[in-house]
Design a protein around this motif. Structure first.
Motif, PDB file in Angstrom:
ATOM      1  N   UNK A  28       0.856  -1.175   0.000  1.00 38.35           N
ATOM      2  CA  UNK A  28       0.000   0.000   0.000  1.00 38.35           C
ATOM      3  C   UNK A  28       0.903   1.239   0.000  1.00 38.35           C
ATOM      4  N   UNK A  29       0.349   2.454  -0.110  1.00 33.02           N
ATOM      5  CA  UNK A  29       1.196   3.625  -0.339  1.00 33.02           C
ATOM      6  C   UNK A  29       2.242   3.922   0.727  1.00 33.02           C
ATOM      7  N   UNK A  30       2.040   3.525   1.991  1.00 36.94           N
ATOM      8  CA  UNK A  30       3.093   3.765   2.987  1.00 36.94           C
ATOM      9  C   UNK A  30       3.858   2.487   3.323  1.00 36.94           C
ATOM     10  N   UNK A  31       3.597   1.414   2.571  1.00 36.37           N
ATOM     11  CA  UNK A  31       4.376   0.169   2.592  1.00 36.37           C
ATOM     12  C   UNK A  31       4.320  -0.583   3.908  1.00 36.37           C
ATOM     13  N   UNK A  32       3.254  -0.402   4.685  1.00 32.47           N
ATOM     14  CA  UNK A  32       3.146  -1.234   5.879  1.00 32.47           C
ATOM     15  C   UNK A  32       2.241  -2.441   5.661  1.00 32.47           C
ATOM     16  N   UNK A  33       1.450  -2.458   4.584  1.00 35.29           N
ATOM     17  CA  UNK A  33       0.640  -3.617   4.229  1.00 35.29           C
ATOM     18  C   UNK A  33       1.240  -4.300   3.005  1.00 35.29           C
ATOM     19  N   UNK A  34       1.020  -5.596   2.899  1.00 32.72           N
ATOM     20  CA  UNK A  34       1.623  -6.373   1.820  1.00 32.72           C
ATOM     21  C   UNK A  34       0.586  -7.342   1.259  1.00 32.72           C
ATOM     22  N   UNK A  35       0.440  -7.343  -0.057  1.00 37.35           N
ATOM     23  CA  UNK A  35      -0.450  -8.268  -0.743  1.00 37.35           C
ATOM     24  C   UNK A  35       0.364  -9.163  -1.666  1.00 37.35           C
ATOM     25  N   UNK A  36      -0.048 -10.412  -1.785  1.00 35.64           N
ATOM     26  CA  UNK A  36       0.624 -11.382  -2.656  1.00 35.64           C
ATOM     27  C   UNK A  36      -0.423 -12.039  -3.542  1.00 35.64           C
ATOM     28  N   UNK A  37      -0.128 -12.139  -4.829  1.00 38.79           N
ATOM     29  CA  UNK A  37      -0.997 -12.838  -5.774  1.00 38.79           C
ATOM     30  C   UNK A  37      -0.203 -13.968  -6.421  1.00 38.79           C
ATOM     31  N   UNK A  38      -0.893 -15.076  -6.678  1.00 29.62           N
ATOM     32  CA  UNK A  38      -0.268 -16.274  -7.245  1.00 29.62           C
ATOM     33  C   UNK A  38      -1.055 -16.745  -8.456  1.00 29.62           C
ATOM     34  N   UNK A  39      -0.366 -17.383  -9.426  1.00 26.90           N
ATOM     35  CA  UNK A  39      -1.088 -17.974 -10.566  1.00 26.90           C
ATOM     36  C   UNK A  39      -1.712 -19.296 -10.165  1.00 26.90           C
ATOM     37  N   UNK A  40      -2.807 -19.638 -10.832  1.00 32.79           N
ATOM     38  CA  UNK A  40      -3.474 -20.901 -10.557  1.00 32.79           C
ATOM     39  C   UNK A  40      -4.180 -21.402 -11.797  1.00 32.79           C
TER      40      UNK A  40
END
Length: 566
Positions: A313-325
């Motif tokens: 997110x814009x202040x880099x304290x949250x993290x999202x991960x996406x994977x192929x399936x």
């Protein structure tokens, strides 16, 4: 319809505010609103009434709200009074001369708000240290302990819309404020509400050099389980390929330094979102959880045959991960990444302390029970998770992960990224993927599936009324099974009071609560199955999705509101 005559009571406070406001931009905005309101413009009248309805509440995350003139908006007057309230709180609690670290993101006016804060903090005799230039929030959270600070401030609205800004306050233990500190600071802010802002004491402050960022980078890079070469994996068939987006925020520069220090492979970066931009021009909403937010990253991942996508997110304290399936790319839910990281840490720290918030999945508690580790449930927010004694790892479903609590007692998207890449490399060594690792967790402990409903309203009374309807007509069954209600408004043996209701059944759980940072009522839905029922994961996931959809319809009916679902 409101007439200019009806609005007469507005013009005296707006004139008083104008005399105090040192910012020509908000003065010009206020003048335009007043002029339009005097002609009967309903939009201008509505905005003035909203902006001057009362002070912006200082609470869960300090301050957060729309930019603009008036006591209910984010502006230099509100920020100055918040800085005075914090300074006087620190002096009154024996922190005279203490160091206060101040940082900011790249949103509109963040740098000005940070400098105003530093000058006022210094004007009260405290040692104000400003990190000059946009910086990820986790760097400031790290610096509190690393520099022995009494407190810290980060000017950021995190993942809120471009029209907002905010003011996060941390205490010397490295976590954001909790009761009674928040109320004590708020009381001191209220006490200065009639003091002339231009007369508030100000003094020169120090500007931090590069040393703090250097130390943070070295610490984040040290989290790798084993030193890794550029390929990340010595035995995998090819180097890891991944895509990164900072979502127009401030994460990229620090992330690049951490990757270089750790010897991790550089990502393909979403060019259109690489540069900090407070208008977030390519995003409908600068939050990885929002529909469409990862579209550019997923498109780049498909074109580069990537193994995973990571977004901050814009202040880099949250993290999202996406994977192929098999059905295309899919962003992991916060609960899924949380249990994936926890499962890895439980291998090396089986007797550690793990924490998750009351709105997160119950799976982590089951994993800890099986491993012999201690699990703690906290209220929502890392101000609670980060304060769990002897914490090994903590997370909450809103993409927040405390992956290095000894150094950062807060959510940290950058160290989470390091943990994710490290795990991906070790999975590749074993011929597996992160998706395979997540499947293994679900087979071992039973599939746990989660979803969220969000009811947005700009009128707080709508959300209050919905909570009241729930409390006066508690359902006795959900998803075809009996449920028991737990009222959290008065607190429990394990949790402080909070405005939430938990409805729990044998394989079903719902938590309903107002958001602390957005005008939403949130409902967190969970269903689960046994390991035997989860042996065919594809079938189990299809069944769980149907159960969650039906559960969402039931809950929506109980509350009687229109939803956003995720």
């Amino acid at each position: 319809m409101t007439t200019p005559e009806d609005a007469g009571d507005l013009f005296a406070p707006t004139a008083a505010w104008r005399a105090e406001d040192p910012d020509p931009a908000t003065v010009a905005t206020l003048d335009a609103l007043v002029e339009a309101a005097r002609t009967g413009d309903p939009a201008a009248l509505g905005e003035l009434r909203s902006a001057f309805a009362g002070p912006l509440a200082f609470g869960t995350a300090g301050l957060r709200g729309p930019l603009g003139p008036g006591p209910a908006r984010m502006n230099r007057v509100v920020v100055a009074r918040a800085a005075v309230g914090l300074a006087r709180y620190l002096l009154d609690t024996g922190q005279a001369g203490g160091r206060v670290l101040i940082g900011h993101d790249a949103r509109h006016h963040s740098d000005v708000f940070a400098r105003d804060t530093a000058g006022i903090i210094a004007g009260h005799g405290l040692d104000a240290v400003l990190l000059d230039g946009p910086i990820p929030t986790p760097v400031i959270a790290y610096g509190i302990r690393a520099l022995g600070c009494a407190a810290a401030v980060v000017v950021t609205a995190s993942h809120n819309p471009a029209t907002d800004n905010g003011y996060k306050v941390y205490l010397g233990d490295g976590s954001q404020i909790i009761p009674p500190a928040d109320a004590d600071i708020a009381a001191r802010i209220a006490a200065v509400s009639h003091e002339p802002v231009r007369a508030l004491p100000r003094a020169g402050f120090r500007t931090a050099g590069p040393e703090l960022v250097d130390r943070y980078v070295a610490r984040a890079a040290s989290l790798l389980s084993t030193p890794r070469a550029e390929a990340l994996s010595a035995t995998a068939s090819r180097p890891l390929r991944w895509v990164y987006t900072p979502m127009h925020g401030v994460g990229l520069a620090t992330v690049r330094r951490v990757l270089e220090a750790a010897g991790l492979p550089a990502p393909a970066v979403v060019t259109a979102q690489a540069t900090p931009d407070p208008d977030f021009p390519t995003l409908p909403f600068p939050n990885p959880e929002e529909p469409g937010a990862l579209d550019l990253a997923l498109d780049l991942a498909a074109r580069t045959d990537a193994d995973l996508v990571v977004a901050h997110d814009p202040d880099a304290d949250r993290c999202a991960v996406a994977l192929p399936g098999p059905d295309g790319w899919r962003m992991l839910r916060g609960d899924e990444l949380g249990v994936l990281l926890a499962a890895d840490l439980l291998q090396s720290h089986p007797t550690g302390v793990y924490a998750s918030s009351v709105v997160s999945s119950t799976l982590l508690a089951r994993m800890c029970a099986a491993a012999g580790a201690r699990h703690v449930t906290t209220l929502t927010g890392f101000k609670w998770i980060g304060r769990v004694p002897d914490l090994t790892f903590g997370y909450e479903e809103a993409l927040g992960y405390c992956t290095d609590p000894a150094a950062v007692a807060d959510k940290d998207g950058i160290t989470t990224l390091v943990r994710v890449l490290d795990l991906a490399g070790r999975c590749a060594d074993e011929g597996r993927t992160l998706a395979d690792a997540l499947d293994a967790v679900m087979r071992a402990h039973g599939l746990h599936a989660t979803a969220q409903l969000a009811f947005r309203s700009e009128h707080p009374e709508v959300i209050t009324a919905a909570m009241q309807r729930l409390r006066t007509a508690i359902p006795t069954t959900l998803a075809g099974e009996p449920v028991r209600a737990t009222e959290l408004r008065d607190g429990t043996a394990d949790l402080p009071p909070t405005d939430a209701v938990v409805l729990a059944g044998r394989t079903t759980r719902v938590v309903v609560r107002p958001s602390g940072t957005e005008p939403k009522l949130k409902c967190y839905l969970e269903v689960w199955m046994t390991p035997d029922e989860s042996s065919d994961l594809a079938a189990a996931r299809t069944h769980a999705a149907a159960r969650l959809a039906a559960l969402g319809v039931e809950v929506t009916g109980v509350l009687g509101l229109g939803t956003e679902s995720s």
